[in-house]
Every structure is written in structure tokens, then in C-alpha cells.
Design an enzyme around this catalytic site. Structure first.
Site, PDB file in Angstrom:
ATOM      1  N   GLY A 154      -6.478 -10.386   2.589  1.00 55.18           N
ATOM      2  CA  GLY A 154      -5.893  -9.289   3.374  1.00 55.18           C
ATOM      3  C   GLY A 154      -4.988  -9.833   4.475  1.00 55.18           C
TER       4      GLY A 154
ATOM      5  N   ARG B 173      -5.104 -10.715  -3.321  1.00 53.45           N
ATOM      6  CA  ARG B 173      -6.520 -11.086  -3.388  1.00 53.45           C
ATOM      7  C   ARG B 173      -6.824 -11.643  -4.774  1.00 53.45           C
ATOM      8  NH1 ARG B 173      -9.405  -9.496   0.987  1.00 53.45           N
ATOM      9  NH2 ARG B 173      -8.809  -7.601   2.102  1.00 53.45           N
TER      10      ARG B 173
ATOM     11  N   GLY C   9      -8.944 -15.992   4.759  1.00 56.31           N
ATOM     12  CA  GLY C   9     -10.260 -15.628   5.278  1.00 56.31           C
ATOM     13  C   GLY C   9     -11.369 -16.364   4.542  1.00 56.31           C
ATOM     14  N   ASN C  10     -12.537 -15.713   4.497  1.00 55.70           N
ATOM     15  CA  ASN C  10     -13.712 -16.373   3.920  1.00 55.70           C
ATOM     16  C   ASN C  10     -13.553 -16.767   2.458  1.00 55.70           C
ATOM     17  OD1 ASN C  10     -15.733 -16.960   5.688  1.00 55.70           O
ATOM     18  ND2 ASN C  10     -16.384 -14.827   5.864  1.00 55.70           N
ATOM     19  N   GLY C  11     -13.097 -15.832   1.641  1.00 53.24           N
ATOM     20  CA  GLY C  11     -12.932 -16.110   0.209  1.00 53.24           C
ATOM     21  C   GLY C  11     -11.907 -17.210  -0.011  1.00 53.24           C
TER      22      GLY C  11
ATOM     23  N   THR D 104      -8.357 -13.636   9.836  1.00 52.32           N
ATOM     24  CA  THR D 104      -8.994 -12.378   9.438  1.00 52.32           C
ATOM     25  C   THR D 104      -9.245 -11.497  10.652  1.00 52.32           C
ATOM     26  OG1 THR D 104     -10.966 -11.273   8.567  1.00 52.32           O
ATOM     27  CG2 THR D 104     -11.305 -13.490   9.364  1.00 52.32           C
TER      28      THR D 104
ATOM     29  N   ASP E 126     -11.618  -9.651  10.672  1.00 52.49           N
ATOM     30  CA  ASP E 126     -13.088  -9.514  10.702  1.00 52.49           C
ATOM     31  C   ASP E 126     -13.769 -10.538  11.611  1.00 52.49           C
ATOM     32  OD1 ASP E 126     -12.800  -7.495   8.880  1.00 52.49           O
ATOM     33  OD2 ASP E 126     -13.274  -8.723   7.132  1.00 52.49           O
TER      34      ASP E 126
ATOM     35  N   ARG F 115     -16.582  17.577  21.376  1.00 51.00           N
ATOM     36  CA  ARG F 115     -17.000  17.234  20.012  1.00 51.00           C
ATOM     37  C   ARG F 115     -17.528  15.810  19.921  1.00 51.00           C
ATOM     38  NH1 ARG F 115     -11.571  19.102  16.826  1.00 51.00           N
ATOM     39  NH2 ARG F 115     -12.279  21.177  16.242  1.00 51.00           N
TER      40      ARG F 115
ATOM     41  N   GLN G 184      -5.444  -0.772  11.275  1.00 49.01           N
ATOM     42  CA  GLN G 184      -6.047  -1.850  12.074  1.00 49.01           C
ATOM     43  C   GLN G 184      -5.527  -3.234  11.692  1.00 49.01           C
ATOM     44  OE1 GLN G 184     -10.592  -0.762  12.508  1.00 49.01           O
ATOM     45  NE2 GLN G 184      -9.705   0.346  10.798  1.00 49.01           N
TER      46      GLN G 184
END
Ligand code: F6P
Length: 356
Positions: free
Chosen positions: A12, A75, A112-114, A135, A137, A172, A282
Site C-alpha cells: 500500500g 501488492r 511494509g511488513n509483507g 506504512t 500502520d 450524536r 488516510q
């Protein structure tokens, strides 16, 4: 003899990828003689298919502030890297062959991790690899921070800020899903920065009753609105006992936590609730100043590693110092939010509910 550096961005995207690419290139052109960059297109897919192009010094100009990646990304799951599928392509062999064909002295893998697992695999196969931890994350093992994370924290916090004004105007509950399937760093940071009342992380299974109790308690204190920040991968105590496949099946049938919580609030309290999923917003946009700095530091450090011929490593930040970790020691491990992370304890002391 010059140096030929291959570079690819995998997995990503995130803000800061181009800033790293620029950082490496600027430092390499400045410190090395006869340096040449080969840009591999669309991540490992491009390396497998042999899609690449020579980059010129001008390609690295003006990209510091640009989000995404000038190289493209894709990916390619690690678990399939050594599997020959229906297309009969031996991916690992193709990657090694193309590395040789390009005449690379080393390959930089921004991922990233992968992607770090694949980077480790290629290093084990004898390729000169340097990883760079990318990442939103923030879950790469061995580094305090990954590039892209803080830009995403800024975006997610801005989303929570915007939900705050509409939530308080209407009285709300707003339930926002924050990216992060395995690790809750982004939810934790943006939740605290945005002043969320409930923060739900994949690492801390939630009890719906506790969430409802928190919202009712706020209602009693005449707080007529609440903000709930929910990680994509947040799971109930019941889901936490399930195997991954069973949990995914249940998710596909009954929806992610964000929808379940929204429904439960409407069913069990007097509040109106709305779900909000900012999703890939994001990951978009320009890198924050923090990420530009971090990416530039990481990139320049990677150039230094090339000069020293220090391969089989990935760049990391440890206690505010940029260092290199052995890929064999970090690839394949995930950095989760520890149960007693200081930010969780601080959140608890402020009265924030973590759903447990
Ligand atoms: O790894 C970054 C990330 O944005 C995760 O937070 C999210 O779960 C995933 O990627 C989404 O992946 P995709 O872009 O393939 O939908």
C-alpha cells in the site's frame, strides 16, 4: 565502475515514499561517483515482469512534497512468492534473473511488513538488499516509527476533529473506522490527538457492554455526544476467540466493528449514531513535515549503507537515531501496540474507554 541502484516501492502506498526516493538519490549523487538509478515499476510485480526504467537526476526533483509513489506500487503477497500459479511464472527466479539483467549492485525496497518478508527472501538468495520501513500502520518490528504513519495520524485526527463539530451540534455518536487491520497504532494516536471518548484497537478485544456503558455515563454527565475511534481490525471478545478464517467469515456476513457498534448504540441508548469510514483518504495527500524529515533521514542513511556495502538490512529509527536492522531479525515480525503502552495508560487516566 559506477554503482547501479535499483529501487522499488511495494504494498500500500503512503505519503513519504517519494521523499525517501529523493533522499537516497540526492545523497547518492552527492557522495558517490558514477551513480545510476533504475526505477522498477509497480513494486515486486515490475521486478517479476522485468518492467523498469533508468531514472535521471531530474526525475528526483520536486517530489519531496508529492504523496503516493512516482514508481507505482502493487501488492504481491509474500505467501505466493515461492508458489508457481496458473500463469506458470516462477516469481522468485524471475526476480533474481531481472536483478542480474538490470546489472544492479543493490536493490532498495520501500515497503511494509509483507514486503520486508520478500526483501528478506531476496537477501537470503544472495541479492544485495536494503529495506526502508514504509506504512501508515507503524507496525514494522524493530523501528520506533515508519514513514507515512505521522501523515496518516494527521489526516485521521483531522477527520475526528471534523466529526466532533457535527457530533456536538447534533448531539450524536460518531463511530469512525481508522485504518489498521492488525495493529492499532494509527487509531491510538489519532484517537488521543482527536479527543475520542472510546478507542478500540485490534490488540484489546472490546466488550460491547462496556462501550454502551461509557456512552450512557457520558450522557448522564450531560455530554450529549461521543466519538468512538475504531480500528479496522478491532474485534469483540467473542471474535477474539475465533480462528482468523471464522472471524473473517463472520465479518463478511455481519460487517466490520464500526457498523456493529453504530447499530448497538442506536439499539441500546437514546443516542443517534452514524458510522464514518475515511478509508484510503488516510493514505493520501502530501507527507507531513514530520514525515518529510523522517523520509529524508531514512533515504540519506540508505545511501550511506550502499557506500558501506552494508546489505541484508533495513533502515530503522531507534531512540531517535537512524540505524540498520538485520532483515533476518525483523522480517516477518509485527510490532503490535503493547497492552500497557504509555499512551494507553495515559488514555485510561483521562477516562477514555478502550472497550475492555
Ligand atoms: O497497510 C496499510 C493499509 O492501509 C492498512 O491499514 C489497510 O488495512 C490496508 O492497507 C488496506 O489495503 P488496500 O489498499 O489493499 O485496500
Amino acid at each position: 565502475m559506477g554503482i547501479r541502484i535499483g529501487i522499488l516501492t511495494a504494498g500500500g502506498d503512503c505519503p513519504g515514499l517519494n521523499a525517501v526516493i529523493r533522499g537516497v538519490a540526492k545523497a547518492a549523487y552527492h557522495t558517490m561517483k558514477d551513480v545510476e538509478f533504475i526505477g522498477i515499476q509497480d513494486g515486486f510485480g515490475g521486478l517479476i515482469r522485468g518492467e523498469y526504467k533508468t531514472l535521471n537526476q531530474s526525475d528526483f526533483s520536486g517530489i519531496l512534497t508529492i504523496g503516493g509513489t512516482i514508481l507505482g506500487t502493487s501488492r504481491t503477497p509474500f505467501k505466493l512468492m515461492q508458489v508457481v500459479e496458473d500463469d506458470n511464472v516462477d516469481k522468485l527466479k524471475c526476480m533474481k534473473d531481472n536483478y542480474k539483467k538490470m546489472g544492479l549492485d543493490c536493490l532498495l525496497i520501500l515497503g511494509g511488513n509483507g514486503s520486508h518478508k520478500t526483501a528478506g527472501l531476496l537477501a537470503d538468495e544472495g541479492l544485495n538488499i536494503i529495506g526502508l520501513p514504509k506504512t501508515i500502520d507503524n507496525d514494522i518490528f524493530g523501528t520506533d516509527v515508519t514513514f507515512g504513519f505521522h501523515s496518516a495520524v494527521d489526516v485521521a485526527t483531522d477527520c475526528i476533529d471534523k466529526l466532533h463539530t457535527t457530533a456536538s451540534s447534533h448531539g450524536r455518536c460518531m463511530v469512525m473506522e481508522v485504518m489498521g487491520n492488525k495493529a492499532g497504532w494509527l487509531t491510538l494516536y489519532s484517537g488521543i490527538a482527536g479527543g475520542a471518548d472510546v478507542i478500540l484497537l485490534p490488540e484489546i478485544p472490546y466488550d460491547m457492554k462496556k462501550i454502551i456503558a461509557k456512552i450512557k455515563e457520558r450522557g448522564k454527565r450531560s455530554k450529549d455526544f461521543s466519538i468512538i475511534a475504531v480500528a479496522e481490525g478491532a474485534m469483540s471478545t467473542e471474535e477474539a476467540t475465533m480462528k482468523k478464517k471464522a472471524r473473517e467469515k463472520l465479518r463478511a456476513e455481519s460487517g466490520n466493528a464500526v457498523f456493529k457498534i453504530t447499530k448497538a448504540i442506536e439499539a441500546e441508548t437514546n443516542f443517534t449514531a452514524r458510522p464514518c469510514i475515511p478509508g484510503h483518504i488516510q493514505r493520501g495527500g502530501i507527507p507531513s513535515a514530520y514525515d518529510r524529515l523522517l523520509s529524508t533521514r531514512f533515504g540519506a542513511y540508505a545511501a550511506e549503507l550502499i557506500l558501506k556495502k552494508n546489505f541484508g538490512v533495513t533502515v530503522a529509527m531507534v531512540d531517535n537515531v537512524v540505524v540498520a536492522n538485520e532483515l533476518s531479525e525483523v522480517a516477518g515480525k509485527t510490532k503490535f501496540v503493547p497492552e500497557h503502552h504509555q499512551l494507553i495508560e495515559i488514555g485510561r487516566s483521562l477516562g477514555i474507554s478502550f472497550g475492555d
